[in-house]
Design a protein around this motif. Structure first.
Motif, PDB file in Angstrom:
ATOM      1  N   THR A  55      50.415  30.108  27.607  1.00 52.93           N
ATOM      2  CA  THR A  55      51.531  29.852  26.695  1.00 52.93           C
ATOM      3  C   THR A  55      52.636  30.854  26.983  1.00 52.93           C
ATOM      4  N   SER A 106      51.318  27.520  32.834  1.00 48.23           N
ATOM      5  CA  SER A 106      51.813  26.991  31.564  1.00 48.23           C
ATOM      6  C   SER A 106      51.867  25.466  31.619  1.00 48.23           C
ATOM      7  N   LYS A 142      46.314  30.751  26.623  1.00 46.94           N
ATOM      8  CA  LYS A 142      46.411  29.786  25.523  1.00 46.94           C
ATOM      9  C   LYS A 142      45.165  29.809  24.641  1.00 46.94           C
ATOM     10  N   ARG A 143      45.391  29.766  23.330  1.00 43.89           N
ATOM     11  CA  ARG A 143      44.293  29.591  22.375  1.00 43.89           C
ATOM     12  C   ARG A 143      44.057  28.093  22.179  1.00 43.89           C
TER      13      ARG A 143
END
Length: 233
Positions: A77, A71, A87-88
């Motif tokens: 995320t 993260s 994560k996008r």
């Protein structure tokens, strides 16, 4: 006469190695590689129990710490009540990543060109020869693999650990997208035309040319991605 090996001792040692708990770094690398390869896709939940099922020697505490570390790297995320997920990245994220790569990999290429590292430069030329063999083909998987080796070797050749560290974070999220850009012979040929010029500049110690050409090469990659209107989900 050599001492006789106790088979029971060897068996116990092997069993102990298999049951040794994975370190946090090992778990981080295992997850990171799956994000890089697209096994874990953007938005996918990273459930601690699932990770422990696939990695039986990973403890819940270490998995949790590994996810926290990822993260902090911007690859995962973590949301309250939902947990961790890959994560996008938005198109604007990609644009910023590529602009950062232009500066950092440009510096890496210049430093490598200026360095007295003949063995690494010969290795770069060897990879370049392999890349040249794939031109006019659609062997996108091999090209993507060699392309990654080529970039990584230039980063290694720069001798700058900070550049390597920062670029590792930038390159992992876009590796899967890089593969998708090489699905046609034309795109492979266009990308490799830039590789050849950069390899030549590095091999012959032309630092300024190497930096300029690398920046141009990455800018062209960004233009290609933008033109493809990729679905980042």
């Amino acid at each position: 006469m050599p001492a006789k090996t106790d088979n029971r001792t060897v068996t116990k040692a092997r069993a102990a190695a298999r049951t040794e708990p994975l370190s946090v770094s090992d778990i981080v690398e295992w997850i990171r590689e799956r994000i890089r390869r697209g096994t874990f896709v953007p938005g996918q939940r990273l459930v601690e129990a699932d990770i422990m099922r696939e990695q039986p020697t990973a403890t819940r505490t270490r998995v949790r710490e590994a996810l926290q570390r990822l993260s902090s790297e911007g690859l995962v995320t973590i949301e309250e009540f939902r947990g961790a997920s890959v994560k996008r990245f938005t198109h604007d994220d990609l644009r910023q990543m590529y602009r950062a790569r232009m500066a950092l990999e440009g510096m890496a290429a210049a430093d490598f060109a200026a360095a007295d590292k003949p063995e690494l430069k010969r290795k770069l030329q060897k990879i370049q020869s392999e890349l040249n063999e794939i031109e006019h083909t659609i062997d996108h998987e091999r090209f993507a693999r060699l392309n990654d080796e080529w970039h990584q070797l230039i980063i290694e050749g720069s001798g700058n650990e900070f550049i390597r560290m920062f670029l590792e974070r930038l390159r992992i999220p876009i590796y899967r997208l890089l593969i998708t850009t090489f699905y046609s012979a034309r795109r492979i040929d266009n990308a490799n035309a830039g590789h050849r010029k950069i390899t030549d500049a590095i091999a012959h110690g032309r630092a300024k040319d190497a930096e300029r050409l690398m920046r141009e090469h990455i800018a062209e990659g960004l233009e290609t991605l933008a033109a493809m209107d990729l679905d980042l989900k």
